[in-house]
Design a protein around this motif. Sequence first.
Motif, PDB file in Angstrom:
ATOM      1  N   VAL A 169       0.833  -1.248  -0.272  1.00  0.00           N
ATOM      2  CA  VAL A 169      -0.137   0.145  -0.150  1.00  0.00           C
ATOM      3  C   VAL A 169       0.848   1.248   0.051  1.00  0.00           C
ATOM      4  O   VAL A 169       0.423   2.604  -0.874  1.00  0.00           O
ATOM      5  CB  VAL A 169      -0.924   0.335   0.919  1.00  0.00           C
ATOM      6  N   ALA A 170       2.003   0.990   0.535  1.00  0.00           N
ATOM      7  CA  ALA A 170       2.708   2.172   0.941  1.00  0.00           C
ATOM      8  C   ALA A 170       3.583   2.595  -0.478  1.00  0.00           C
ATOM      9  O   ALA A 170       3.716   4.205  -1.208  1.00  0.00           O
ATOM     10  CB  ALA A 170       3.657   1.916   1.899  1.00  0.00           C
ATOM     11  N   HIS A 171       4.336   1.945  -1.116  1.00  0.00           N
ATOM     12  CA  HIS A 171       4.442   1.788  -2.118  1.00  0.00           C
ATOM     13  C   HIS A 171       4.099   2.050  -3.463  1.00  0.00           C
ATOM     14  O   HIS A 171       3.906   3.220  -4.357  1.00  0.00           O
ATOM     15  CB  HIS A 171       4.925   0.103  -3.042  1.00  0.00           C
ATOM     16  N   ARG A 172       1.882   1.650  -3.587  1.00  0.00           N
ATOM     17  CA  ARG A 172       0.866   2.794  -4.182  1.00  0.00           C
ATOM     18  C   ARG A 172       0.711   3.770  -4.240  1.00  0.00           C
ATOM     19  O   ARG A 172       0.673   4.661  -5.272  1.00  0.00           O
ATOM     20  CB  ARG A 172       0.016   1.053  -4.472  1.00  0.00           C
ATOM     21  N   TYR A 173       0.568   4.224  -3.073  1.00  0.00           N
ATOM     22  CA  TYR A 173       0.330   5.095  -2.313  1.00  0.00           C
ATOM     23  C   TYR A 173       1.063   6.000  -2.305  1.00  0.00           C
ATOM     24  O   TYR A 173       1.084   7.641  -1.199  1.00  0.00           O
ATOM     25  CB  TYR A 173      -0.928   5.541  -1.431  1.00  0.00           C
ATOM     26  N   TRP A 174       2.201   6.016  -2.562  1.00  0.00           N
ATOM     27  CA  TRP A 174       3.928   7.586  -1.616  1.00  0.00           C
ATOM     28  C   TRP A 174       3.467   8.402  -1.939  1.00  0.00           C
ATOM     29  O   TRP A 174       3.039   8.984  -3.594  1.00  0.00           O
ATOM     30  CB  TRP A 174       5.184   6.493  -2.552  1.00  0.00           C
ATOM     31  N   SER A 175       3.594   9.907  -1.325  1.00  0.00           N
ATOM     32  CA  SER A 175       3.909  10.757  -1.476  1.00  0.00           C
ATOM     33  C   SER A 175       4.470  11.341  -0.470  1.00  0.00           C
ATOM     34  O   SER A 175       5.411  10.714   0.440  1.00  0.00           O
ATOM     35  CB  SER A 175       2.085  11.656  -1.117  1.00  0.00           C
ATOM     36  N   GLN A 176       4.857  12.516  -1.318  1.00  0.00           N
ATOM     37  CA  GLN A 176       6.276  13.142  -0.996  1.00  0.00           C
ATOM     38  C   GLN A 176       6.188  14.167   0.454  1.00  0.00           C
ATOM     39  O   GLN A 176       4.288  14.780   0.473  1.00  0.00           O
ATOM     40  CB  GLN A 176       6.771  14.251  -1.580  1.00  0.00           C
TER      41      GLN A 176
END
Length: 178
Positions: A169-176
Amino acid sequence: MDKRLIVELIPGPAFLVGNALGGIFMGAGVATLATAIAILLRWRWDRSLPWMAISIFGLTIALLALGLVFEDVTYVKVSSTLGSLAFAAIVAFGMLMRPSLLQRTLGYSIHMTPNGWTILHLGWIGLSLARASANELVWRNASDRVWALYNGASDVAWIGLFFLITWIVAHRYWSQPG
């Protein structure tokens, strides 16, 4: 590997050792002691208390005490189910907070979009419900020995699944950050 993760994994093997030495009650007692040590180590390292671990620790102590009083291992066997259900409820309630419970807990290292945090909460709730269901299936349909092996060894697999879903999930929805 992070020392916090290692500490989280200790109660499972501790249960197996205690169970091998003296049965389910001994295993539960040794695992409970290992959990108490883990909580104290987390306090020493972070100067904060892991409230979810403490609440599940309290539930485990209560059920272990009931099992000893009534001489019934069923109380020990359902502690994993009830702990997983309690964890699912805490995470579900945490979705209502702003920032969410998981974002407060993991946000220092994971930066995701709001949609990502929602999906992560749902994933953790689903895994917690699956863990509770799996424990129910095993303790109701297998021998005490098989359940003890499952209970002691499955923690690593479940923690791995929580890590995997978090990573995906973190990989798919990562934001800066910022």
